[in-house]
Scaffold this motif. Structure first.
Motif, PDB file in Angstrom:
ATOM      1  N   PHE A   1       1.201   9.765 -10.794  1.00  0.00           N
ATOM      2  CA  PHE A   1       0.161  10.175 -11.735  1.00  0.00           C
ATOM      3  C   PHE A   1      -0.356  11.568 -11.382  1.00  0.00           C
ATOM      4  O   PHE A   1      -0.546  12.413 -12.265  1.00  0.00           O
ATOM      5  CB  PHE A   1      -0.985   9.164 -11.711  1.00  0.00           C
ATOM      6  N   LEU A   2      -0.578  11.811 -10.085  1.00  0.00           N
ATOM      7  CA  LEU A   2      -1.015  13.141  -9.654  1.00  0.00           C
ATOM      8  C   LEU A   2      -0.001  14.199 -10.060  1.00  0.00           C
ATOM      9  O   LEU A   2      -0.363  15.273 -10.553  1.00  0.00           O
ATOM     10  CB  LEU A   2      -1.208  13.157  -8.134  1.00  0.00           C
ATOM     11  N   ALA A   3       1.275  13.916  -9.839  1.00  0.00           N
ATOM     12  CA  ALA A   3       2.314  14.893 -10.144  1.00  0.00           C
ATOM     13  C   ALA A   3       2.376  15.202 -11.634  1.00  0.00           C
ATOM     14  O   ALA A   3       2.603  16.354 -12.034  1.00  0.00           O
ATOM     15  CB  ALA A   3       3.671  14.378  -9.655  1.00  0.00           C
ATOM     16  N   GLN A   4       2.168  14.178 -12.460  1.00  0.00           N
ATOM     17  CA  GLN A   4       2.267  14.380 -13.910  1.00  0.00           C
ATOM     18  C   GLN A   4       1.064  15.104 -14.487  1.00  0.00           C
ATOM     19  O   GLN A   4       1.198  15.959 -15.367  1.00  0.00           O
ATOM     20  CB  GLN A   4       2.423  13.031 -14.611  1.00  0.00           C
ATOM     21  N   PHE A   5      -0.140  14.746 -13.999  1.00  0.00           N
ATOM     22  CA  PHE A   5      -1.337  15.151 -14.738  1.00  0.00           C
ATOM     23  C   PHE A   5      -2.320  16.041 -13.969  1.00  0.00           C
ATOM     24  O   PHE A   5      -3.328  16.452 -14.540  1.00  0.00           O
ATOM     25  CB  PHE A   5      -2.075  13.905 -15.241  1.00  0.00           C
ATOM     26  N   PHE A   6      -2.032  16.361 -12.701  1.00  0.00           N
ATOM     27  CA  PHE A   6      -2.966  17.237 -11.992  1.00  0.00           C
ATOM     28  C   PHE A   6      -3.140  18.594 -12.675  1.00  0.00           C
ATOM     29  O   PHE A   6      -4.266  19.116 -12.734  1.00  0.00           O
ATOM     30  CB  PHE A   6      -2.544  17.440 -10.534  1.00  0.00           C
TER      31      PHE A   6
ATOM     32  N   VAL B   1      -4.619   3.762 -10.893  1.00  0.00           N
ATOM     33  CA  VAL B   1      -3.217   3.582 -11.281  1.00  0.00           C
ATOM     34  C   VAL B   1      -2.454   2.869 -10.167  1.00  0.00           C
ATOM     35  O   VAL B   1      -1.618   1.984 -10.426  1.00  0.00           O
ATOM     36  CB  VAL B   1      -2.574   4.945 -11.612  1.00  0.00           C
ATOM     37  N   GLY B   2      -2.730   3.239  -8.913  1.00  0.00           N
ATOM     38  CA  GLY B   2      -2.093   2.558  -7.790  1.00  0.00           C
ATOM     39  C   GLY B   2      -2.443   1.088  -7.740  1.00  0.00           C
ATOM     40  O   GLY B   2      -1.582   0.235  -7.478  1.00  0.00           O
ATOM     41  N   PHE B   3      -3.713   0.775  -8.001  1.00  0.00           N
ATOM     42  CA  PHE B   3      -4.129  -0.624  -8.074  1.00  0.00           C
ATOM     43  C   PHE B   3      -3.349  -1.358  -9.162  1.00  0.00           C
ATOM     44  O   PHE B   3      -2.849  -2.468  -8.957  1.00  0.00           O
ATOM     45  CB  PHE B   3      -5.634  -0.708  -8.356  1.00  0.00           C
ATOM     46  N   GLY B   4      -3.240  -0.741 -10.330  1.00  0.00           N
ATOM     47  CA  GLY B   4      -2.499  -1.356 -11.424  1.00  0.00           C
ATOM     48  C   GLY B   4      -1.034  -1.566 -11.080  1.00  0.00           C
ATOM     49  O   GLY B   4      -0.423  -2.557 -11.515  1.00  0.00           O
ATOM     50  N   ALA B   5      -0.456  -0.669 -10.274  1.00  0.00           N
ATOM     51  CA  ALA B   5       0.945  -0.816  -9.879  1.00  0.00           C
ATOM     52  C   ALA B   5       1.139  -2.038  -8.993  1.00  0.00           C
ATOM     53  O   ALA B   5       2.152  -2.749  -9.111  1.00  0.00           O
ATOM     54  CB  ALA B   5       1.412   0.439  -9.156  1.00  0.00           C
ATOM     55  N   ILE B   6       0.189  -2.289  -8.086  1.00  0.00           N
ATOM     56  CA  ILE B   6       0.283  -3.489  -7.250  1.00  0.00           C
ATOM     57  C   ILE B   6       0.201  -4.742  -8.119  1.00  0.00           C
ATOM     58  O   ILE B   6       0.955  -5.699  -7.933  1.00  0.00           O
ATOM     59  CB  ILE B   6      -0.829  -3.493  -6.175  1.00  0.00           C
TER      60      ILE B   6
ATOM     61  N   TRP C   1       0.822  -1.212   0.000  1.00  0.00           N
ATOM     62  CA  TRP C   1       0.000   0.000   0.000  1.00  0.00           C
ATOM     63  C   TRP C   1       0.855   1.261   0.000  1.00  0.00           C
ATOM     64  O   TRP C   1       0.674   2.155  -0.832  1.00  0.00           O
ATOM     65  CB  TRP C   1      -0.930  -0.013   1.222  1.00  0.00           C
ATOM     66  N   THR C   2       1.826   1.327   0.953  1.00  0.00           N
ATOM     67  CA  THR C   2       2.567   2.585   1.116  1.00  0.00           C
ATOM     68  C   THR C   2       3.741   2.730   0.152  1.00  0.00           C
ATOM     69  O   THR C   2       4.123   3.854  -0.186  1.00  0.00           O
ATOM     70  CB  THR C   2       3.080   2.723   2.561  1.00  0.00           C
ATOM     71  N   GLN C   3       4.322   1.599  -0.308  1.00  0.00           N
ATOM     72  CA  GLN C   3       5.523   1.685  -1.127  1.00  0.00           C
ATOM     73  C   GLN C   3       5.285   1.387  -2.606  1.00  0.00           C
ATOM     74  O   GLN C   3       6.157   1.650  -3.422  1.00  0.00           O
ATOM     75  CB  GLN C   3       6.596   0.719  -0.597  1.00  0.00           C
ATOM     76  N   THR C   4       4.130   0.829  -2.919  1.00  0.00           N
ATOM     77  CA  THR C   4       3.818   0.548  -4.325  1.00  0.00           C
ATOM     78  C   THR C   4       2.608   1.340  -4.786  1.00  0.00           C
ATOM     79  O   THR C   4       2.679   2.109  -5.750  1.00  0.00           O
ATOM     80  CB  THR C   4       3.562  -0.960  -4.542  1.00  0.00           C
ATOM     81  N   PHE C   5       1.483   1.156  -4.093  1.00  0.00           N
ATOM     82  CA  PHE C   5       0.244   1.840  -4.474  1.00  0.00           C
ATOM     83  C   PHE C   5       0.416   3.359  -4.440  1.00  0.00           C
ATOM     84  O   PHE C   5       0.177   4.051  -5.439  1.00  0.00           O
ATOM     85  CB  PHE C   5      -0.880   1.411  -3.525  1.00  0.00           C
ATOM     86  N   MET C   6       0.834   3.882  -3.298  1.00  0.00           N
ATOM     87  CA  MET C   6       0.860   5.342  -3.119  1.00  0.00           C
ATOM     88  C   MET C   6       1.895   6.052  -3.999  1.00  0.00           C
ATOM     89  O   MET C   6       1.571   7.090  -4.595  1.00  0.00           O
ATOM     90  CB  MET C   6       1.095   5.684  -1.643  1.00  0.00           C
ATOM     91  N   PRO C   7       3.137   5.565  -4.131  1.00  0.00           N
ATOM     92  CA  PRO C   7       4.077   6.281  -5.002  1.00  0.00           C
ATOM     93  C   PRO C   7       3.611   6.355  -6.457  1.00  0.00           C
ATOM     94  O   PRO C   7       3.798   7.383  -7.120  1.00  0.00           O
ATOM     95  CB  PRO C   7       5.370   5.457  -4.876  1.00  0.00           C
ATOM     96  N   ASN C   8       2.990   5.277  -6.953  1.00  0.00           N
ATOM     97  CA  ASN C   8       2.516   5.309  -8.337  1.00  0.00           C
ATOM     98  C   ASN C   8       1.302   6.214  -8.501  1.00  0.00           C
ATOM     99  O   ASN C   8       1.179   6.919  -9.514  1.00  0.00           O
ATOM    100  CB  ASN C   8       2.194   3.883  -8.806  1.00  0.00           C
ATOM    101  N   ALA C   9       0.398   6.191  -7.511  1.00  0.00           N
ATOM    102  CA  ALA C   9      -0.734   7.123  -7.547  1.00  0.00           C
ATOM    103  C   ALA C   9      -0.232   8.560  -7.485  1.00  0.00           C
ATOM    104  O   ALA C   9      -0.720   9.445  -8.202  1.00  0.00           O
ATOM    105  CB  ALA C   9      -1.687   6.836  -6.394  1.00  0.00           C
ATOM    106  N   ALA C  10       0.770   8.793  -6.619  1.00  0.00           N
ATOM    107  CA  ALA C  10       1.315  10.146  -6.473  1.00  0.00           C
ATOM    108  C   ALA C  10       2.016  10.602  -7.747  1.00  0.00           C
ATOM    109  O   ALA C  10       1.959  11.784  -8.116  1.00  0.00           O
ATOM    110  CB  ALA C  10       2.288  10.185  -5.296  1.00  0.00           C
TER     111      ALA C  10
END
Length: 484
Positions: free
Chosen positions: A57-62, A348-353, A46-55
């Motif tokens: 995406f946020l950083a790139q496309f927000f 995206v975080g789900f897909g990263a897991i 959750w914290t090392q795979t899901f969240m960094p990838n979700a973050a």
């Protein structure tokens, strides 16, 4: 067990999302189920795979979500979308009601207006136009979908849609990737969709069907429906709940002023992509504090950001006296971007897991081993993931996060232009995403006051079949002659 976990996680995500559960809860829960089946550490997943990838995406496309929602809300509250739609309907008239609705939707969405803003503005006009023309109400969702969710989202070169922006950092492309192929695909989608709708209209006239029962509160009900909101926010960059959170102008602007911000989007996007950015000295991007990237990794996003900013400034300059609550309009637009991007980032975080599990290697090998070459396998991957998530942007990002670098390596090995992969990936994401659980489909049917039973088949033909035909044409042409 790992492959079974992927299937179970996807099943949970699809089933409960279709029933209206929040994707913000479902995505991490489904992701942790996938991790559990693969015996992966849950908290770390959750914290090392899901969240960094979700973050990431946020950083790139927000910025794109924020600016797109702001622009859409400004265009709605200023009356610009209404003015453009009314101009098209008046010029084409009731005898060409279907074409008027399709073209009005295409113009505003190609200009950067969120398709959900287009839904809520276009549908009331379409209701009156179809009613006057005696065209069945059940054809209205398909007509609106053809103009807003097909070629202007995935095929038209330069479109500022989030789907067209997502491949740019992965492939180092611009919004105008493979322009010739994009135009051909657009003509196929538009031509096939109009053929189908006119065929159904003529058949309805022969049977004397007419418009049908008049329902005048479907738009208001859809805006207040929490299930519509949950599904809608994974599909586009606008939260329908913000539609009524600001006041609209008392009078609509003249057609030229209404269309001017849209013209600005197209022109600025074009100049940034081909004239301004290529001539800039951006050597500083190689420094670690700027991410150590090249212009190709960020230039496409910069082009769209600049175009939307210029269009927002233009819209404010034209309408700052006529929009009664400009601050409220800007606030509603900003708020409307938050839930959609966090929802898609969660997918995206789900897909990263999923991609981090050992079992995904089998999935990856299966995708890359599909016969027909990399373009076919890329199209299949984006189609499947967009269908499963019910989100073109979510499915496309998951596919490229997992396989983008592999496809870039393949392109370099065989001498394929990444622009061709860009266009195939975007069109592929905009086909099977329009399954019954898709947020745009649910929202559109609800806004039109039409059930799945009444209107979904026509959406399938205009938004899925036409797009699949265009996708096949692009793959065949691209394989034979390359990108153009």
């Amino acid at each position: 067990m790992g492959l079974l976990g992927i299937l179970v996680g996807l099943a949970v995500l699809i089933f409960f999302a279709f029933r209206g559960s929040s994707i913000l809860i479902l995505a991490p829960v489904a992701g942790l189920m996938v991790a559990a089946f693969s015996a992966e550490p849950l908290l770390a997943s959750w914290t090392q795979t899901f969240m960094p990838n979700a973050a990431q995406f946020l950083a790139q496309f927000f910025p794109l979500f924020l600016l797109g929602a702001l622009f859409g809300k400004l265009m709605e509250d200023s009356g610009s979308v209404t003015s453009i739609a009314r101009y098209m309907t008046q010029k084409l008239g009731p005898s060409r009601a279907v074409l008027a609705v399709v073209l009005a939707g295409a113009i505003v969405t190609y200009g950067g207006v969120s398709l959900f803003v287009a839904f809520f503005v276009l549908v009331p006009m379409a209701i009156e136009l179809f009613r006057t023309a005696g065209v069945p109400r059940r054809l209205m969702p398909a007509a609106v979908a053809l103009g807003t969710t097909t070629f202007t989202m995935s095929a038209m070169p330069g479109t500022p849609s989030i789907n067209n922006a997502i491949p740019m950092p992965f492939f180092g492309t611009t919004p105008f990737a493979a322009p010739g192929l994009g135009i051909i695909a657009s003509l196929i989608m538009l031509g096939f969709g109009m053929w189908w709708l006119k065929r159904k209209e003529m058949r309805a006239r022969l049977t004397g069907e007419g418009f049908g029962a008049y329902v005048n509160d479907s738009v208001e009900k859809a805006a207040d429906d929490p299930i519509v909101r949950e599904r809608a926010t994974t599909s586009q960059h606008f939260d329908p709940a913000e539609i009524d959170h600001s006041a609209s102008a008392a009078t609509d602007p003249p057609i030229f002023l209404a269309a001017l911000p849209i013209i600005v989007v197209v022109i600025v996007n074009l100049f940034m992509s081909f004239a301004i950015l290529p001539g800039m000295d951006v050597a500083f991007l190689a420094e670690p504090r700027w991410g150590g990237v090249t212009l190709s990794a960020v230039g496409g996003v910069w082009s769209v950001i600049t175009a939307l900013i210029a269009a927002i400034i233009t819209a404010i300059a034209i309408n700052f006296r006529s929009v009664p609550e400009l601050r409220a309009t800007m606030t509603a637009g900003a708020n409307a971007s938050v839930l959609p991007i966090v929802s898609v980032a969660s997918l995206v975080g789900f897909g990263a897991i999923v991609a981090a599990t050992p079992a995904f290697e089998d999935v990856r090998n299966w995708v890359l081993g599909i016969e027909g070459g990399p373009l076919v396998s890329l199209a299949v991957a984006t189609n499947i993931l967009a269908a499963l998530t019910g989100s073109a942007s979510g499915g496309l990002t998951i596919a490229l996060d997992s396989l983008g670098s592999t496809y870039m390596q393949i392109a370099a090995e065989i001498g394929m232009d990444p622009a061709l992969m860009h266009r195939v990936a975007v069109i592929g994401s905009g086909t099977l995403d329009s399954l019954p659980h898709n947020g745009a489909v649910v929202t559109l049917l609800s806004v039109c006051g039409v059930t799945h039973k009444e209107g979904y088949l026509d959406i399938v033909m205009t938004a899925i079949v036409g797009a699949l035909i265009a996708l096949v044409a692009v793959i065949v042409l691209g394989s034979l002659v390359g990108s153009f």
